[in-house]
Design an enzyme around this catalytic site. Structure first.
Site, PDB file in Angstrom:
ATOM      1  N   LYS A 171     -10.420   0.595  -0.979  1.00  7.98           N
ATOM      2  CA  LYS A 171     -10.270   0.331   0.458  1.00  7.98           C
ATOM      3  C   LYS A 171     -11.484   0.839   1.225  1.00  7.98           C
ATOM      4  O   LYS A 171     -11.872   1.998   1.120  1.00  7.98           O
ATOM      5  CB  LYS A 171      -8.995   1.001   0.975  1.00  7.98           C
ATOM      6  CG  LYS A 171      -8.689   0.713   2.439  1.00  7.98           C
ATOM      7  CD  LYS A 171      -7.403   1.414   2.856  1.00  7.98           C
ATOM      8  CE  LYS A 171      -7.063   1.171   4.313  1.00  7.98           C
ATOM      9  NZ  LYS A 171      -5.856   1.915   4.730  1.00  7.98           N
ATOM     10  N   CYS A 206      -4.596  -3.254   4.180  1.00  5.41           N
ATOM     11  CA  CYS A 206      -4.148  -2.796   5.490  1.00  5.41           C
ATOM     12  C   CYS A 206      -5.180  -2.999   6.593  1.00  5.41           C
ATOM     13  O   CYS A 206      -5.485  -4.122   6.954  1.00  5.41           O
ATOM     14  CB  CYS A 206      -3.688  -1.343   5.401  1.00  5.41           C
ATOM     15  SG  CYS A 206      -2.399  -0.957   6.610  1.00  5.41           S
ATOM     16  N   GLU A 221       0.861  -1.191   0.000  1.00  2.13           N
ATOM     17  CA  GLU A 221       0.000   0.000   0.000  1.00  2.13           C
ATOM     18  C   GLU A 221       0.893   1.235   0.000  1.00  2.13           C
ATOM     19  O   GLU A 221       1.952   1.260   0.632  1.00  2.13           O
ATOM     20  CB  GLU A 221      -0.884  -0.007   1.246  1.00  2.13           C
ATOM     21  CG  GLU A 221      -1.835   1.177   1.333  1.00  2.13           C
ATOM     22  CD  GLU A 221      -2.638   1.196   2.620  1.00  2.13           C
ATOM     23  OE1 GLU A 221      -3.736   1.748   2.621  1.00  2.13           O
ATOM     24  OE2 GLU A 221      -2.143   0.658   3.640  1.00  2.13           O
TER      25      GLU A 221
END
Length: 501
Positions: free
Chosen positions: A179, A212, A80
């Site tokens: 995300k 993440c 990321e």
């Protein structure tokens, strides 16, 4: 600089027929990238300056991709923020964004770069995949125009998303994921309206992808495993190691083990921000990992994985995380409990007073049972067993149940829960269990130097005990059963420790 680490594995005849039929195994690669960051500015840079920085990072990633491909890798995951970093406002990141179409358009940017406007980054990633016959996973930014007919349209007339993209071995865009769980300082990006469950099929299994801090939520991470039945998960991250319980390698490997799925985790590398820790994790074992706070070098890792682990005889059985603990009478102790803080959560602790013992410590509905034996009880090191059962409320809200044994930072009990990196006390035996009210429990065992313990030295029994195997003395930093109670979360996460901007 790129350093390659390749575990020994046997030759795979199926590699000769890649693309012809299904493969029983595949070679996975992850690259921990020391990202070149932009200068912090209050006004946007020119588009050509943004592209120059991104090409500088992609130059490094290209070397890693080519090296992985030469060593037989079928897929490589990069981190990321790995192409442009994280020093942005909403306005200053705009020159770095591209319009990323839905993969259903069947597009190979390397062959048709202008089909969806100016997309030089997607074109280059596509060509990297195509020219090296490898799947390439990267994290970039997506921009989508909107107008007043959309009541949620931002004032500047566009959505901006933190986005993962996957290009197959022909350079085709096969996956795009926005995300869902953003960290609070990600002011440069918008929250997607709905969680996306992105999957794609390959000759070597079914893949899902998330980013993440998504690993802390049910949507999309758990849903991809339990409802979409993916074989492997791709996981770009920019993870800040928050000791003692939220270091990247222990947590990610524990998640893969508990969810019984392959996890390809690529973290950014920035020691000044305590960002390191990448790995390739199978349901039954850690295949390879990297943790390095000493150098500023990137790291390439490769390992062989089973394409469809659920079909394998080695696939781990499901665990009843509270079975043992609920059948045990709490151990009585004459020692007083004391409070201690771990990442803003107040644990209930009890000090380990002798070189062997049995302890129970409780908080609310959670009781944690520990049985242990040390080689010797040192006077210069203190250990405590602790429990936490509650809603974490700082930098995100999410419900936790945690049992842990840990070394305190000093002999002062007020430091129990503070970060510590080394230990000399050796444990010959240990067993940790808890009365968890959730089936989502992630087992961690971290040794001195923040290293993982080999699977030969411990096991997770089907009745929920994290316990020693054999009598090899281990210098334990942290032993933990980290539980997430998703049904007690607030409606939306959106914040957490997984990314620092």
């Amino acid at each position: 600089m790129i350093v390659s680490r390749v575990p020994k594995y046997t030759a795979i005849l199926a590699l000769l027929v890649l693309g012809v039929g299904a493969l029983d195994t595949f070679i996975a690669a992850v690259y921990e990238h020391a990202v070149t960051l932009p200068n912090r500015t209050e006004t946007p840079v020119l588009e050509k300056e943004a592209l120059f920085l991104m090409h500088k990072n992609i130059d490094v990633l290209e070397t890693a991709v080519k090296l992985a491909a030469r060593q037989g890798a079928h897929i490589i995951v990069t981190p990321e923020d790995g192409i442009y970093g994280w020093v942005f406002t909403r306005e200053t990141i705009y020159p770095y964004l591209e319009d990323i179409p839905d993969p259903g358009v069947n597009w190979i940017p390397c062959k048709y770069p202008q089909r969806f406007g100016y997309t030089p980054v997607q074109e280059r990633l596509s060509c990297l995949a195509k020219h090296n016959s490898i799947y390439v996973v990267a994290n970039i930014g997506d921009k989508k125009p909107c107008n007043a007919s959309d009541p949620q349209c931002p004032p500047d007339g566009r959505y901006q998303f933190n986005t993962d993209v996957v290009f197959d071995s022909e350079g085709r865009l096969v996956a795009r994921y926005h995300k869902y769980n953003l960290f609070a300082p990600e002011i440069q990006f918008d929250f997607p309206k709905d969680s996306e469950f992105v999957t794609f099929d390959t000759p070597f299994g079914k893949f899902g992808i998330f980013t993440c801090f998504d690993i802390f939520s049910r949507d999309p991470a758990v849903v991809l495993v339990e409802e979409f039945h993916v074989d492997s998960l791709l996981y770009p991250a920019a993870w800040y190691n928050t000791l003692p319980l939220l270091s990247a390698v222990p947590f990610h490997s524990a998640w893969a083990r508990a969810m019984r799925v392959n996890l390809l985790a690529a973290n950014t590398h920035h020691t000044g921000m305590h960002m390191t820790g990448s790995g390739i994790y199978a349901p039954e074992a850690v295949k390879v990992y990297h943790y390095d706070m000493e150098t500023e070098s990137g790291q390439l890792m490769l390992s062989e994985l089973k394409s469809r682990p659920r079909r394998e005889p080695t696939y781990p059985a499901a665990i009843d995380w509270s079975a043992y603990a609920r059948g045990v009478k709490p151990f009585e102790s004459e020692h007083l409990n004391f409070p201690g803080m771990i990442y803003f959560d107040e644990f209930t602790f009890t000090e380990l007073k002798r070189n062997t013992g049995n302890y129970t410590v409780c908080q609310k509905d959670l009781c944690c049972h520990l049985t242990y034996k040390m080689s010797e009880k040192r006077t210069d090191e203190v250990y405590a067993v602790g429990a936490f059962d509650g809603l974490h409320t700082v930098q995100g809200q999410y419900y936790l149940q945690i049992c842990t044994l840990l070394k305190c930072q000093t002999t002062d009990l007020s430091t129990c829960g503070e970060p510590v990196g080394s230990a000399f006390t050796k444990f010959e035996e240990f067993s940790l269990s808890g009365t968890f009210g959730t089936s989502y429990v992630f087992p961690q065992l971290v040794l001195s130097g923040s290293q993982l313990a080999p699977e030969t030295h411990y096991e997770v029994s089907r009745d929920g005990r994290l316990r020693s195997r054999g009598r090899a003395p281990l210098p334990i930093l942290v032993l933990a059963l980290y539980g997430r109670v998703f049904e007690r979360d607030p409606p939306r996460l959106g914040q957490g420790p997984g990314q620092v901007q």
